[in-house]
Design an enzyme around this catalytic site. Structure first.
Site, PDB file in Angstrom:
ATOM      1  N   HIS A 165       3.434   3.314  -8.904  1.00  0.00           N
ATOM      2  CA  HIS A 165       3.191   1.898  -9.208  1.00  0.00           C
ATOM      3  C   HIS A 165       4.425   1.256  -9.871  1.00  0.00           C
ATOM      4  O   HIS A 165       4.768   0.114  -9.575  1.00  0.00           O
ATOM      5  CB  HIS A 165       1.973   1.745 -10.132  1.00  0.00           C
ATOM      6  CG  HIS A 165       0.682   2.172  -9.486  1.00  0.00           C
ATOM      7  ND1 HIS A 165       0.379   1.848  -8.180  1.00  0.00           N
ATOM      8  CD2 HIS A 165      -0.378   2.894  -9.932  1.00  0.00           C
ATOM      9  CE1 HIS A 165      -0.814   2.345  -7.865  1.00  0.00           C
ATOM     10  NE2 HIS A 165      -1.284   2.994  -8.910  1.00  0.00           N
TER      11      HIS A 165
ATOM     12  N   LEU B 205      12.108 -20.119  -3.014  1.00  0.00           N
ATOM     13  CA  LEU B 205      11.089 -19.216  -2.457  1.00  0.00           C
ATOM     14  C   LEU B 205       9.777 -19.494  -3.188  1.00  0.00           C
ATOM     15  O   LEU B 205       9.741 -19.491  -4.418  1.00  0.00           O
ATOM     16  CB  LEU B 205      11.487 -17.747  -2.677  1.00  0.00           C
ATOM     17  CG  LEU B 205      10.450 -16.696  -2.244  1.00  0.00           C
ATOM     18  CD1 LEU B 205      10.335 -16.629  -0.719  1.00  0.00           C
ATOM     19  CD2 LEU B 205      10.816 -15.298  -2.777  1.00  0.00           C
TER      20      LEU B 205
ATOM     21  N   ASP C 283       0.842  -1.199   0.000  1.00  0.00           N
ATOM     22  CA  ASP C 283       0.000   0.000   0.000  1.00  0.00           C
ATOM     23  C   ASP C 283       0.880   1.252   0.000  1.00  0.00           C
ATOM     24  O   ASP C 283       1.982   1.243   0.556  1.00  0.00           O
ATOM     25  CB  ASP C 283      -0.898  -0.016   1.255  1.00  0.00           C
ATOM     26  CG  ASP C 283      -2.086   0.931   1.113  1.00  0.00           C
ATOM     27  OD1 ASP C 283      -2.285   1.500   0.029  1.00  0.00           O
ATOM     28  OD2 ASP C 283      -2.810   1.103   2.115  1.00  0.00           O
TER      29      ASP C 283
HETATM   30  C1  FPP Z   1      -0.905   0.185  -3.764  1.00  0.00           C
HETATM   31  O1  FPP Z   1      -0.750   1.553  -3.647  1.00  0.00           O
HETATM   32  C2  FPP Z   1      -1.113  -0.188  -5.189  1.00  0.00           C
HETATM   33  C3  FPP Z   1      -1.777  -1.267  -5.621  1.00  0.00           C
HETATM   34  C4  FPP Z   1      -2.358  -2.253  -4.692  1.00  0.00           C
HETATM   35  C5  FPP Z   1      -1.981  -1.530  -7.076  1.00  0.00           C
HETATM   36  C6  FPP Z   1      -0.796  -1.891  -7.928  1.00  0.00           C
HETATM   37  C7  FPP Z   1       0.312  -2.648  -7.339  1.00  0.00           C
HETATM   38  C8  FPP Z   1       1.551  -2.640  -7.858  1.00  0.00           C
HETATM   39  C9  FPP Z   1       1.866  -1.873  -9.085  1.00  0.00           C
HETATM   40  C10 FPP Z   1       2.611  -3.474  -7.259  1.00  0.00           C
HETATM   41  C11 FPP Z   1       3.074  -4.445  -8.289  1.00  0.00           C
HETATM   42  C12 FPP Z   1       3.016  -5.861  -7.888  1.00  0.00           C
HETATM   43  C13 FPP Z   1       3.680  -6.824  -8.532  1.00  0.00           C
HETATM   44  C14 FPP Z   1       3.544  -8.242  -8.145  1.00  0.00           C
HETATM   45  C15 FPP Z   1       4.598  -6.514  -9.619  1.00  0.00           C
HETATM   46  P1  FPP Z   1      -2.002   2.579  -3.756  1.00  0.00           P
HETATM   47  O2  FPP Z   1      -2.236   2.953  -5.157  1.00  0.00           O
HETATM   48  O3  FPP Z   1      -3.192   1.948  -3.077  1.00  0.00           O
HETATM   49  O4  FPP Z   1      -1.429   3.796  -2.966  1.00  0.00           O
HETATM   50  P2  FPP Z   1      -2.239   4.944  -2.196  1.00  0.00           P
HETATM   51  O5  FPP Z   1      -3.075   4.247  -1.131  1.00  0.00           O
HETATM   52  O6  FPP Z   1      -1.157   5.789  -1.627  1.00  0.00           O
HETATM   53  O7  FPP Z   1      -3.091   5.629  -3.194  1.00  0.00           O
END
Ligand code: FPP
Length: 231
Positions: free
Chosen positions: A29, A123, A12
């Site tokens: 991201h 892993l 997060d």
């Molecule tokens: C979290 O921050 C973001 C997400 C849950 C969505 C996308 C995740 C990724 C890009 C990580 C990639 C994962 C892999 C396995 C490559 P948020 O957008 O919720 O942040 P905020 O709460 O600050 O808005």
């Protein structure tokens, strides 16, 4: 050091991290996806056997079309490069969630990646993608009902049977769940599997959560007096 066998992470704070740097959310991201690689390596180095990350939830589709397509593009790219990462770190990769909603090329890459890495054992790395725990449990219950109707299974429904229909079948429950960026809730992640899991919350945003932060979480876990079978 008392290293947890299985760590689950709610990634997060990509957006907030990017904003703190004066950058667009999608930059957060991109850096968040890069950080997944760092934490996989760190887990492998310190002897964690299972790592499960919440990459995209069933609720994340509600974000703007632009953001969803940027995240899908990132995940698609990540899955393609994951073959090498998995070979380098002896990682067995599995994707949890309802994959039927993903584009067919992504479903194909996932199937190939799971097949390619199935004998790796350094892993065990699970990526939750279009995952929601209630959805997972609902899908499992529907499949149990189907198997009972068709006579494939009979007798009492037990906890073990339910566990064997979940996306996480064969994977031990998490010992430690980490959530970054200050929120302190499960957000529909591994509700069944986290019945006895220790929780660790940190204000650090996901892209800044490095090996040092991981070690802090592991140390905190090691200091806790775990009481299995109790409250
Ligand atoms: C979290 O921050 C973001 C997400 C849950 C969505 C996308 C995740 C990724 C890009 C990580 C990639 C994962 C892999 C396995 C490559 P948020 O957008 O919720 O942040 P905020 O709460 O600050 O808005």
């Amino acid at each position: 050091m008392n290293v947890p066998e299985h760590i689950a992470i709610i990634l997060d704070g990509n957006g907030r991290w990017a904003r703190s740097k004066g950058m667009p959310r999608n930059y957060g991201h991109t850096m968040g996806a890069k950080n997944v690689e760092n934490i996989c390596r760190a887990c492998h180095d310190i002897g964690v056997k299972y790592l499960t990350v919440y990459a995209f939830s069933t609720e994340n589709w509600k974000r703007s079309d632009d953001e969803v397509s940027a995240i899908m593009k990132l995940l698609r790219g990540y899955l393609r490069t994951c073959f090498k990462l998995a070979d380098d770190n002896d990682m067995c990769v599995r994707v949890l969630g309802d994959l039927t909603r993903l584009e067919s090329d992504m479903q194909t890459t996932i199937a190939r990646l799971e097949e390619h890495t199935k004998d790796h054992s350094g892993l065990y790395f699970q990526i939750a993608l279009n995952y929601g725990s209630r959805d997972e449990i609902t899908r499992a219950v529907n499949r149990i009902a189907e198997d009972i109707r068709s006579g494939t299974v009979s007798g009492e429904i037990t906890e073990e049977m339910i566990g064997s229909y979940l996306d996480t079948r064969g994977i031990p429950d998490p010992d430690l769940l980490i959530r970054t960026s200050g929120e302190e809730r499960l957000s529909n992640f591994l509700l069944w599997q986290c019945a006895y899991t220790e929780f660790y919350f940190t204000d650090v945003h996901w892209p800044a959560f490095d090996k040092e932060e991981l070690l802090k979480a592991v140390e905190s876990f090691g200091e806790r007096n775990r009481r299995y079978g109790g409250v």
